[in-house]
Design an enzyme around this catalytic site. Sequence first.
Site, PDB file in Angstrom:
ATOM      1  N   LYS A 158       0.818  -1.206   0.000  1.00 55.56           N
ATOM      2  CA  LYS A 158       0.000   0.000   0.000  1.00 55.56           C
ATOM      3  C   LYS A 158       0.856   1.262   0.000  1.00 55.56           C
ATOM      4  O   LYS A 158       0.507   2.264  -0.630  1.00 55.56           O
ATOM      5  CB  LYS A 158      -0.946  -0.017   1.203  1.00 55.56           C
ATOM      6  CG  LYS A 158      -2.040  -1.084   1.121  1.00 55.56           C
ATOM      7  CD  LYS A 158      -2.955  -1.012   2.323  1.00 55.56           C
ATOM      8  CE  LYS A 158      -4.117  -1.991   2.189  1.00 55.56           C
ATOM      9  NZ  LYS A 158      -3.698  -3.386   2.179  1.00 55.56           N
ATOM     10  N   HIS A 207     -14.900  -6.238   7.324  1.00 53.83           N
ATOM     11  CA  HIS A 207     -14.165  -5.556   6.256  1.00 53.83           C
ATOM     12  C   HIS A 207     -14.157  -6.363   4.959  1.00 53.83           C
ATOM     13  O   HIS A 207     -13.340  -6.107   4.072  1.00 53.83           O
ATOM     14  CB  HIS A 207     -12.729  -5.241   6.677  1.00 53.83           C
ATOM     15  CG  HIS A 207     -12.637  -4.346   7.869  1.00 53.83           C
ATOM     16  ND1 HIS A 207     -12.919  -2.993   7.819  1.00 53.83           N
ATOM     17  CD2 HIS A 207     -12.306  -4.609   9.163  1.00 53.83           C
ATOM     18  CE1 HIS A 207     -12.763  -2.470   9.019  1.00 53.83           C
ATOM     19  NE2 HIS A 207     -12.392  -3.415   9.846  1.00 53.83           N
ATOM     20  N   ARG A 245      -5.836  -8.335  -9.922  1.00 55.16           N
ATOM     21  CA  ARG A 245      -6.428  -9.616 -10.335  1.00 55.16           C
ATOM     22  C   ARG A 245      -7.892  -9.386 -10.686  1.00 55.16           C
ATOM     23  O   ARG A 245      -8.405  -8.275 -10.564  1.00 55.16           O
ATOM     24  CB  ARG A 245      -6.352 -10.619  -9.171  1.00 55.16           C
ATOM     25  CG  ARG A 245      -6.961 -10.050  -7.881  1.00 55.16           C
ATOM     26  CD  ARG A 245      -7.078 -11.071  -6.779  1.00 55.16           C
ATOM     27  NE  ARG A 245      -7.394 -10.471  -5.498  1.00 55.16           N
ATOM     28  CZ  ARG A 245      -8.576 -10.062  -5.098  1.00 55.16           C
ATOM     29  NH1 ARG A 245      -9.618 -10.152  -5.924  1.00 55.16           N
ATOM     30  NH2 ARG A 245      -8.765  -9.550  -3.891  1.00 55.16           N
TER      31      ARG A 245
END
Length: 502
Positions: A118, A237, A294
């Site tokens: 990230k 989440h 992906r």
Amino acid sequence: MRKITKLLVANRGEIALRVMRSAREMGIKTVAIYSEADRQALHVRYADEAVCVGPPASSASYLRMDVILEVCQRLGVDAIHPGYGFLSENAEFAQKVQEAGITFIGPSPEAIELMGSKLAAKAAVAQYNIPMVPGTEYAITDVEAAKEIATQVGFPILIKASAGGGGKGMRVVQHVSEFEEQMQLAVSEATSAFGNGSVFIEKYIGSPRHIEIQVLGDTHGNIVHLFERECSIQRRHQKVIEEAPSAVLTPELRAAMGRCAVDVARACDYVGAGTVEFLLDENMNFYFLEMNTRLQVEHPVTEQITGLDLVKEQILIAEGNPLSFSQEDLTINGHALELRVYAEDPANNFLPDIGTLTTYKRPQGLGVRVDDGFEEGMEIPIYYDPMIAKLVTFGKDRQEAIEKMIRAIEEYQITGIETTLPFGKFVMEHEAFRSGNFDTKFIERYFQNPSVLSAAPRQDEEEIAAVLATLFAGQLKKATTAPAAQGGTTTGISDWRKNRLK
């Protein structure tokens, strides 16, 4: 151009089947791999060839790069589709596939590695002025220094694992007094889950919507976006319900987010199908979150509104073909919803409920699509993700897609285990969802009492009860003089139902 003739799907279940079906339509032979637990799985029976790659545990089967590559060499496989999960975002695997002279249907190893971090992803897209949540741009290890930065950013803040996903290594900190403990927990969880304890800090956006943009890039420098998916209905989440398009994006906001998504893909020379994820706050400000390198679980809703087969597009791109359309050629047609049908008990905090599919009958009809990998009598293995199917509906507008979803849920017959089907119906009938006025806190706000799933009767059931009560009271008065009135009661209810359903 390199024509693919034999494709190995390095995955299992519904996504393996979904990839194989598109490959078969393209005249491509398919090879399935399977663990000992999946010996009777549908994807094994569907493929042209199938090879057992090990015991049930993923680490001993579906994650064995060496075994998978050996199967490819032995069977003359010229391409691998990784699906999602397992090795789909593993840069080392993509590199090994390339080195073996096999086509990897996905982005380059470099793009996977870059976007897999990230922090690295944030640094890569910074040159394009992509909106980002305020916070750190580097990994934090010093607790005191991190606490000082968190104070500057302003509480509440979010501690996130740099290499993470799925909510692992993520901690919300409301007050400075909690910071040290929560950071240590986040680092520990990230280390355990990903082998990397790097964390960073972001301003916590309390009630965001989760919006993602589908992108496609070819090897000729063409990149387009295929509009957005709304993925805000989540538990732990992780997404449960997705739709396309979002109920709240304006054409202007959609275009702006689409341009940013294309720039994110351009920042890493992206090739293939990928997804750029954003947070959208209550003031309609959006922030880059991450990129998934992906195919996504929820890709069918994008296929429904664009008319494109994303797996076929992936294969065509991997063969070296340029995209056959431009951004201007793409339009949104209709509305699509997806419910992930998990073997979970929504009334018990969505805990997995593994067992045998005693009854399993799929819904059918216009506008209903079921991507699954099971049939009646099969067991849900304990070793893998508990998703049974993806139930997708499509309509001319959002209202029609919702009504089709309710009908499909009611027709979907599954016994032997608990599933998320009742939860899906609860969401579809809830005013917050129907109005589009919801965010990632939907479950927290509206599903604190899961007993509503079994306790709340349908509206028409309530009305039937009221009609029965009224008719029964009237018949009591006539009982001594009109004993045949019972037949009239049945006719009255039948007539009422006919009129109501018009």
